[in-house]
Motif scaffolding. Structure first.
Motif, PDB file in Angstrom:
ATOM      1  N   ALA A 291       2.659  -0.204 -11.803  1.00  0.00           N
ATOM      2  CA  ALA A 291       2.187  -1.337 -10.981  1.00  0.00           C
ATOM      3  C   ALA A 291       0.728  -1.677 -11.277  1.00  0.00           C
ATOM      4  O   ALA A 291      -0.073  -1.894 -10.381  1.00  0.00           O
ATOM      5  CB  ALA A 291       2.382  -1.033  -9.495  1.00  0.00           C
TER       6      ALA A 291
ATOM      7  N   GLY B 143      12.203  -4.436 -11.431  1.00  0.00           N
ATOM      8  CA  GLY B 143      11.353  -3.675 -10.502  1.00  0.00           C
ATOM      9  C   GLY B 143      10.173  -2.986 -11.134  1.00  0.00           C
ATOM     10  O   GLY B 143       9.414  -2.302 -10.440  1.00  0.00           O
TER      11      GLY B 143
ATOM     12  N   PRO C  74       4.968  -5.313 -10.756  1.00  0.00           N
ATOM     13  CA  PRO C  74       5.752  -4.480  -9.838  1.00  0.00           C
ATOM     14  C   PRO C  74       5.878  -3.067 -10.385  1.00  0.00           C
ATOM     15  O   PRO C  74       5.698  -2.824 -11.585  1.00  0.00           O
ATOM     16  CB  PRO C  74       7.110  -5.192  -9.795  1.00  0.00           C
ATOM     17  CG  PRO C  74       7.207  -5.900 -11.103  1.00  0.00           C
ATOM     18  CD  PRO C  74       5.804  -6.323 -11.448  1.00  0.00           C
TER      19      PRO C  74
ATOM     20  N   ARG D 112       2.527  -1.760  -5.714  1.00  0.00           N
ATOM     21  CA  ARG D 112       3.286  -0.548  -6.009  1.00  0.00           C
ATOM     22  C   ARG D 112       4.027  -0.062  -4.766  1.00  0.00           C
ATOM     23  O   ARG D 112       3.488  -0.052  -3.667  1.00  0.00           O
ATOM     24  CB  ARG D 112       2.357   0.554  -6.507  1.00  0.00           C
ATOM     25  CG  ARG D 112       3.094   1.845  -6.854  1.00  0.00           C
ATOM     26  CD  ARG D 112       2.134   2.982  -7.201  1.00  0.00           C
ATOM     27  NE  ARG D 112       1.203   2.573  -8.214  1.00  0.00           N
ATOM     28  CZ  ARG D 112      -0.109   2.488  -8.031  1.00  0.00           C
ATOM     29  NH1 ARG D 112      -0.628   2.797  -6.849  1.00  0.00           N
ATOM     30  NH2 ARG D 112      -0.911   2.106  -8.991  1.00  0.00           N
ATOM     31  N   LYS D 113       5.264   0.373  -4.938  1.00  0.00           N
ATOM     32  CA  LYS D 113       6.047   0.979  -3.871  1.00  0.00           C
ATOM     33  C   LYS D 113       5.963   2.496  -3.996  1.00  0.00           C
ATOM     34  O   LYS D 113       6.443   3.074  -4.972  1.00  0.00           O
ATOM     35  CB  LYS D 113       7.516   0.535  -3.960  1.00  0.00           C
ATOM     36  CG  LYS D 113       7.720  -0.950  -3.700  1.00  0.00           C
ATOM     37  CD  LYS D 113       9.199  -1.302  -3.790  1.00  0.00           C
ATOM     38  CE  LYS D 113       9.440  -2.794  -3.520  1.00  0.00           C
ATOM     39  NZ  LYS D 113      10.880  -3.147  -3.628  1.00  0.00           N
TER      40      LYS D 113
END
Length: 718
Positions: free
Chosen positions: A630, A606, A635, A458-459
């Motif tokens: 995520a 994404g 992602p 995870r961003k």
């Protein structure tokens, strides 16, 4: 039936697994775990012990993989006989866990991962396992529940709502029945005979409140039957004695073993609200309503800091001398329903709290001329709850709806007191480590963080701060349009019904199609279906807090949810669907809806983006929201949009909050990101306040029970 959260992190196996070649080693070499099991802190020792059991569990799994279904059932009955014969459950653990792994694959097509088996060992030994969101907690719970159910003393599995209880009980019963264990499910408004039958099963699924209220109802039945099992000591020597009386009608068995799913919600969020059984409410007469309407009219006239002081930080309201004089000379109600002056002060104070602390569409809804409380932790309606001590009537007077009379309390217990009745207690949560000290102090539970089966990618984007709510919502609409153009699904999290509808209006104005999920009537029935499809390309979902909790958002869409929507008119439950019909329908849905192609499209874009529009009162709840993206190695990204009008800033005190709101409304530019530390400070203060409230309630309940016991009274029945 929605099964998305159930299949998380479970892998298929061949009918004859060839040893441990299928295992995924997520724990490292065994010698490290030997060292941790001897020298590590308590939580580390428990996880290391679970990791050391995996090899033995997989060995037994290999032995049982060749057995026929009838042989698995016979083996399960044989293990039950050994357990009831006195053999230690710890000794039986590898064998039972191995048999459960085979039965799970035979029954539902899933094989637990190593991390799930290790978590199951942790749960068996009585701890709270923190499994990241989407790691398959329902499948993880099956092995420890089955092991402890072998004794025949009853195992209680609790969750947060009736839907999840029914879904989990129905799905897991396939595995339990394969081992010779019976499963019952509790639901609201279930008759006593059905409840008693559910409790007589080896395993009982239900909500925590249902278990607690059943306990209180049983205590009331004992009291009303004249003491239930209280018999003179000489009774056995009297001719014709047939044993202690059994006419109390209790349904619940002794408290042996409980596994609490979504434990953070039950042990922490709900811990500030005691379970209370009261007499039925009734509409108030015109004379009985007079004092509430009088207090409400007076509260509207009063001026803050002149007639009363309100400290939001301490949640304390106090009348001034000017306010007391206003009450004295305001022609208070007279007649048979009049009150003493100190009681009139209390009525006015509650009316002021109703106006200044309780907000419509945040703390409550108006539905069919009734005040319906909203659970702030989950965003769900709580139609059977009422505020105590006249506060509910004050809110009714404020909203000009028919007033109901406050009911007398018959019995009460807190969640802290109830769950400490169990001989063995454990739980699962995605976010509990922040409250590890409280969980150990109150429940005696160590928090054990279990690693994910796949690395989380995870961003986490930095928070963005805006001067006011208008600028923030404009930025939300702009960000959603950009992400949707990329083909990414977006989940927007809000704290209140009001905010979710404001954002919906912005998206409608921007021409962005979306779904809204909040506490409005009719939406909760669609909750699982809406959330399960929130992962389709370009989909936008607005949800209050943790709506949809327990249902995974699968990228590309959920074929099983759509398949069940087609079959639910033809079959009463998901279990009644023939396997070949279910498989054919799922494959047909995947083909018609292009599920696999859409999943690949979302992954490439994404993944799911979670957009929080306001920080919650606890970092733990923020982590729950962010954990929706995520999952299971997919992602995803997440971010919070904040502004100087956010309710969280109440934690800084009214003066500081008012100054920041005024600054944001002027909007003359500035470094808004510099206020990030203020949000963190406010959140920390609110977490501390709620912690103190929970501890105060626990100590009050403890002292109350001690006093009642000293008097020879039932500590749970008023």
């Amino acid at each position: 039936m929605v099964q998305t959260s159930l299949v998380a992190n479970a892998e298929p196996v061949r009918a004859k697994p060839d040893g441990r070649s299928l295992n995924r080693v997520r724990f490292g070499p065994r010698w490290i775990h030997f060292l941790k099991a001897w020298c590590g802190p308590p939580s580390m020792r428990r996880l290391a012990h679970g990791a050391l059991q995996i090899a033995r569990i997989r060995w037994w799994e290999d032995q049982f993989a060749t057995l026929a279904d009838q042989q698995i059932l016979q083996k399960g009955l044989h293990l039950r006989g050994r357990a009831r014969g006195g053999e230690s459950l710890d000794k039986l653990l590898p064998e039972v866990f191995g048999l459960v792994s085979v039965a799970a694959y035979r029954s539902v097509g899933l094989r637990p991962f190593d991390v799930q088996l290790a978590a199951g060992v942790v749960l068996h030994h009585g701890a709270l396992g923190e499994l990241a969101t989407g790691e398959g907690k329902t499948l993880t719970a099956i092995a420890p529940v089955a092991l402890n159910a072998l004794l025949g003393k009853g195992v209680h599995v609790t969750t947060v709502n009736d839907y999840l209880a029914a879904r989990d009980g129905e799905w897991t019963s396939n595995v339990y029945n394969a081992l010779g264990l019976t499963v019952g499910t509790l639901q609201m408004k279930m008759p006593d005979d059905a409840r008693a039958q559910a409790y007589q099963c080896d395993i009982t699924y239900g909500t925590a409140s249902e278990f607690g209220f059943d306990f209180l109802r049983d205590r009331l039945k004992v009291k009303n039957s004249g003491g239930g099992d209280a018999t003179p000591f000489w009774s056995p020597f009297v001719p014709g004695f047939a044993g202690p009386p059994t006419g109390s009608g209790g349904v619940q068995r002794p408290h042996h073993y409980a596994l609490v799913d979504e434990a953070d919600n039950i042990f922490i969020d709900e811990a500030r609200t005691p379970l209370i059984i009261s007499n039925p409410t009734r509409p108030a007469s015109e004379e009985e309503s007079l004092v509430y309407n009088w207090a409400d009219g007076l509260a509207v006239m009063m001026v803050r800091n002149d007639h009363f002081f309100l400290d939001e930080k301490k949640q304390k309201l106090e009348l001034t001398e000017s306010g007391r004089q206003l009450i004295r000379y305001s022609n208070p109600p007279r007649g048979p329903h009049s009150h003493a002056m100190d009681k009139l002060h209390e009525h006015v104070e509650r009316a002021l709290q109703a106006h200044y602390r309780f907000r419509r569409d945040q703390h409550y809804l108006i539905e069919e001329d009734k005040v319906v409380i909203i659970d702030e932790a989950t965003g769900r309606r709580m139609p059977d709850r009422h505020w105590r001590d006249g506060l509910h009537q004050a809110v009714e007077a404020k909203e000009k709806v028919p007033i109901t009379m406050a009911a007398d309390h018959a019995a009460q217990i807190t969640y802290q007191s109830y769950f400490r009745l169990y001989k063995k207690l454990c739980g699962m949560s995605g976010t509990a480590v922040q409250n590890w000290m409280e969980l150990w102090r109150v429940y005696g539970l160590h928090v054990v963080q279990v690693p994910t089966n796949r690395e989380c990618i995870r961003k986490q984007l930095p928070d963005r701060i805006f001067p006011n709510e208008t600028a923030k919502f404009d930025a939300v609409a702009e960000e959603v349009a950009k992400l949707r153009a990329q083909g990414r699904p977006v989940l927007i999290g809000t704290r209140t019904v009001e905010k979710s509808e404001k954002i919906s209006e912005r998206l409608v104005a921007a021409g962005i199609p979306h779904q809204v999920l909040n506490a409005r009537p009719g939406l909760q029935e669609k909750e699982a279906d809406i959330v399960a499809q929130a992962g389709r390309p370009g989909s936008v979902t607005i949800a209050t807090n943790m709506a949809g909790r327990g249902t995974d958002i699968l990228l590309g869409g959920n074929a099983e949810t759509l398949a069940w929507a087609r079959l639910r008119d033809h079959f009463p439950t998901r279990r009644d669907v023939p396997p070949e019909v279910w498989k054919q329908t799922v494959e047909q849905v995947e083909h018609e809806e292009n599920i696999r192609e859409q999943r690949a499209q979302v992954v490439k874009a994404g993944g799911l983006h979670v957009l929080g529009t306001e920080r919650n009162e606890a970092l733990r709840i923020d982590r729950q929201l962010l954990g929706r993206s995520a999952r299971q190695g997919d992602p995803g990204s997440s971010q919070f949009f904040l502004c100087l009008e956010d309710e969280l800033l109440e934690g800084l005190g009214p003066d500081r909050q008012a100054a920041m709101q005024e600054l944001g409304l002027k909007h003359k530019g500035g470094n808004w990101q510099g206020y990030l530390e203020a949000f963190r400070k406010a959140q920390k203060r609110l977490e501390t306040r709620h912690y103190r409230q929970r501890i105060d309630l626990m100590m009050y309940e403890k002292n109350r029970q001690e006093v009642l016991k000293d008097l020879g009274a039932d500590p749970y029945v008023d």
